[in-house]
Write an enzyme that holds these catalytic residues in place. Structure first.
Site, short mmCIF file in Angstrom:
data_model
loop_
_atom_site.label_atom_id
_atom_site.label_comp_id
_atom_site.label_asym_id
_atom_site.label_seq_id
_atom_site.Cartn_x
_atom_site.Cartn_y
_atom_site.Cartn_z
N LYS A 51 -11.19 -16.57 14.95
CA LYS A 51 -10.75 -18.03 14.77
C LYS A 51 -11.49 -19.05 15.31
O LYS A 51 -11.76 -19.91 14.60
CB LYS A 51 -9.26 -18.11 15.51
CG LYS A 51 -8.20 -17.08 15.24
CD LYS A 51 -7.11 -16.86 16.30
CE LYS A 51 -5.80 -15.96 15.73
NZ LYS A 51 -5.15 -15.52 16.66
N LYS A 58 0.70 -1.25 -0.17
CA LYS A 58 -0.06 -0.03 -0.04
C LYS A 58 0.65 1.28 -0.09
O LYS A 58 0.44 2.20 -0.48
CB LYS A 58 -0.87 -0.03 1.27
CG LYS A 58 -2.15 0.72 1.17
CD LYS A 58 -3.18 0.19 2.12
CE LYS A 58 -3.37 1.05 3.28
NZ LYS A 58 -4.19 0.78 4.11
N GLU A 80 -4.83 -22.10 6.83
CA GLU A 80 -4.23 -22.88 8.02
C GLU A 80 -3.67 -21.95 9.03
O GLU A 80 -3.76 -21.68 10.04
CB GLU A 80 -3.38 -23.87 7.66
CG GLU A 80 -2.91 -24.78 8.91
CD GLU A 80 -4.08 -25.39 9.26
OE1 GLU A 80 -4.63 -25.08 10.38
OE2 GLU A 80 -4.50 -26.39 8.53
N1 HSE Z 1 -2.66 -10.97 16.88
C1 HSE Z 1 -2.62 -12.49 16.62
C2 HSE Z 1 -2.16 -13.27 17.87
C3 HSE Z 1 -1.78 -12.92 15.63
O1 HSE Z 1 -1.72 -12.51 18.85
O2 HSE Z 1 -2.62 -14.31 18.23
C4 HSE Z 1 -1.97 -14.31 15.02
O3 HSE Z 1 -3.07 -14.56 14.68
#
Ligand code: HSE
Length: 409
Positions: free
Chosen positions: A197, A39, A121
Site C-alpha cells: 500500500k 476458480k 482506491e
Molecule cells: N489484509 C488486509 C488488511 C486487507 O488486513 O488490512 C485489506 O487490505
C-alpha cells in the site's frame, strides 16, 4: 454515460461479495454485474450458477462488458487479467495491492497506451479515500509525509494484545475468521501488505515508482512478551506504522512497528480501523480514519471507483507530471529499540548513537540510532526484533557523526 455500466467481476471472496451487496443496497449508481469469473467450480456460492463462469475470456471478450473489476488473490494472474482487460478496451477497478505495487509503473504506461483507466482506491486502506485525495485535493500542496496504520489485521491483533490481553495466535485466528487477513497472513503480520500500500501511496503522494523490494518492512510477528511488558511499563502501545516522507528532495519509505504514546492519535485507532496522516507544507497535519479491511468497507471503495468511471475519471499521476526531481533513497537513520538473543554478540558497529541498553536472561536490548540498510538486513534475521522509538527522529545518515572509538563490535 447514461447507460448502465456492465461489470465483469473476477473473484467472489470477501471483497467481491461485499461489492455485490453494496451495489445492491445503493441507489443511484447505474451499474450491474454481468458475469463473475471464479476458480473453483466445486465451491457453493450464494448466487445462482448463471452468474458464474470459470473461463476468463467469457468476460474479457464480452463486448458488452465496460469494466473489469479484479478482486482475486493471485497477483500474477491478476496482472494478466488487468493487461488483457485494457487491451480489450475495458476499464479496470482493482483492490489488488500486491499486483499494483509490483507493476505500478507498467500499469501507468498501459493506461496511456490503451486510453483506459485503472482505479484502485480499495487497494489502500479499505474505505479511506486516500488515493483520490492525494491526486486531487493535495495537488498543489507540498506533501512532506504520508504515514499511519495501513493494515487492518495487524491493528486488530495489536488491539487485542494491548487492550483485551488476548494472545497473538488467538487474535490472528480472529482476524482470519473475520475476513481481514490475507489468505497468506504472513503478508499482514510481516508487514508486506502495508508495504504494498505504501508503494502505491509513494507514487500518488511524491511521484516516484518504487519497487516493494526497495522498501524495508518489519512486521509485528517478532513482538515478544518482554516488548509488551516494556511498552506497558512505559505507558506505550505498539502500532505497525507505514511511512512515506521527504527530506530535502529525497523520498523515503519504511514499514515497522513503533512505540506509540498515549497522546498520539494513532493510539486510539482500534481493531480493523486504519488511519492515514498527511502532512503538507501549508495544510499541516490531517488525519483520515476508517475501516481498512472487510468486505463492505473495501466494497464501498470499489463501488466509488466504479461510480467515478461513469464520469470518465482517471488518475492523472499529478506528482509524476510535476517533475520535481525527487528520488527515492534508503539513506536515512532512525531511533529504535532492538532486541538480540542473550547469547549473541551485539553488533555495536551498527549503532550510530546509543541511548541505553539492558541485558536479561533471554534477551538483550539496545536503544539507539540505526541506518535503514541495517534494518533491511535485520528484517530477514528472525532472531532480531525491532520497534521504532515513539519519536523516531529520522535523520539523513550524513548528518550523524559516529562517535570515535565508542562503538566497537
Ligand atoms: N489484509 C488486509 C488488511 C486487507 O488486513 O488490512 C485489506 O487490505
Amino acid at each position: 454515460m447514461g447507460k448502465t455500466l456492465k461489470l465483469g467481476l473476477f473473484g467472489f471472496g470477501c471483497v467481491g461479495q461485499g461489492l455485490y451487496h453494496v451495489l445492491h443496497e445503493t441507489r443511484g449508481i447505474k451499474a450491474e454485474i454481468k458475469k463473475i469469473c471464479v476458480k473453483h467450480p466445486e465451491k457453493k456460492r450464494a448466487l445462482p450458477d448463471s452468474f458464474f463462469t470459470y473461463d476468463k475470456d467469457i468476460i474479457l471478450h464480452d463486448p458488452e462488458i465496460d469494466v473489469v473489476v479484479e478482486l482475486i488473490d493471485d497477483a500474477d494472474a491478476a496482472f494478466q487479467i488487468v493487461k488483457a482487460a485494457l487491451q480489450n478496451g475495458k476499464h479496470v477497478v482493482t483492490a489488488n495491492k500486491k499486483m499494483l505495487a509490483e507493476n505500478l509503473e507498467e500499469i501507468y504506461h498501459l493506461q496511456q497506451q490503451y486510453n483506459r483507466s485503472v482505479l484502485y482506491e480499495g487497494a489502500v486502506c479499505g474505505s479511506i479515500p486516500i488515493i483520490r485525495n492525494l491526486e486531487e485535493y493535495y495537488d498543489n500542496d507540498l506533501i512532506t509525509e504520508v504515514s499511519g496504520i495501513f493494515n487492518g489485521s495487524t491493528n486488530y491483533i495489536l488491539t487485542k494484545l494491548f487492550d483485551e490481553k488476548k494472545n497473538y495466535a488467538c487474535a490472528l485466528a480472529e482476524a482470519q475468521q473475520l475476513g481481514f487477513a490475507e489468505s497468506d497472513p504472513s503478508l499482514d503480520v510481516q508487514g508486506f501488505d502495508p508495504k504494498f500500500k505504501l508503494a502505491i501511496v509513494l507514487a500518488h503522494a511524491f511521484g516516484v515508482f518504487v519497487k516493494p523490494d526497495d522498501i524495508v518492512n518489519f512486521g509485528i510477528d517478532r513482538i515478544s512478551a518482554s516488548d509488551l511488558a516494556y511498552a506497558q511499563q512505559h505507558n506505550l502501545t505498539i502500532k505497525l506504522v507505514a511511512r512515506a516522507f521527504k527530506t530535502g528532495n529525497t523520498i523515503h519509505g519504511l514499514v515497522a512497528p513503533q512505540f506509540v504514546e498515549a497522546r498520539s492519535p494513532l493510539r486510539h485507532i482500534y481493531n480493523e480501523y486504519n488511519a492515514v496522516q498527511v502532512r503538507g507544507a501549508f495544510s499541516e497535519k490531517q488525519l483520515f480514519v476508517g475501516k481498512g479491511a472487510g468486505g463492505y468497507p473495501t466494497g464501498s471503495a470499489v463501488l466509488s471507483d466504479i461510480s467515478a468511471l461513469r464520469y470518465g475519471y482517471r488518475y492523472e499521476y499529478r506528482k509524476l507530471q510535476q517533475h520535481t526531481g525527487t528520488v527515492y533513497s534508503n539513506d536515512i537513520t532512525v531511533q529504535a529499540r532492538v532486541r538480540f538473543p542473550a547469547d549473541q554478540v551485539i553488533p555495536l558497529h551498527h549503532f550510530l548513537e546509543l541511548q541505553s541498553g539492558y541485558a536479561g536472561a533471554r534477551d538483550q536490548y539496545l536503544i539507539g540510532r540505526v541506518h535503514i540498510d541495517t534494518l533491511k538486513a535485520w528484517s530477514t534475521d528472525t532472531a532480531t526484533g525491532l520497534i521504532l522509538a515513539p519519536e523516531p527522529d529520522f535523520a539523513p545518515a550524513r548528518s550523524i557523526a559516529k562517535p570515535d572509538g565508542l562503538l566497537v563490535a
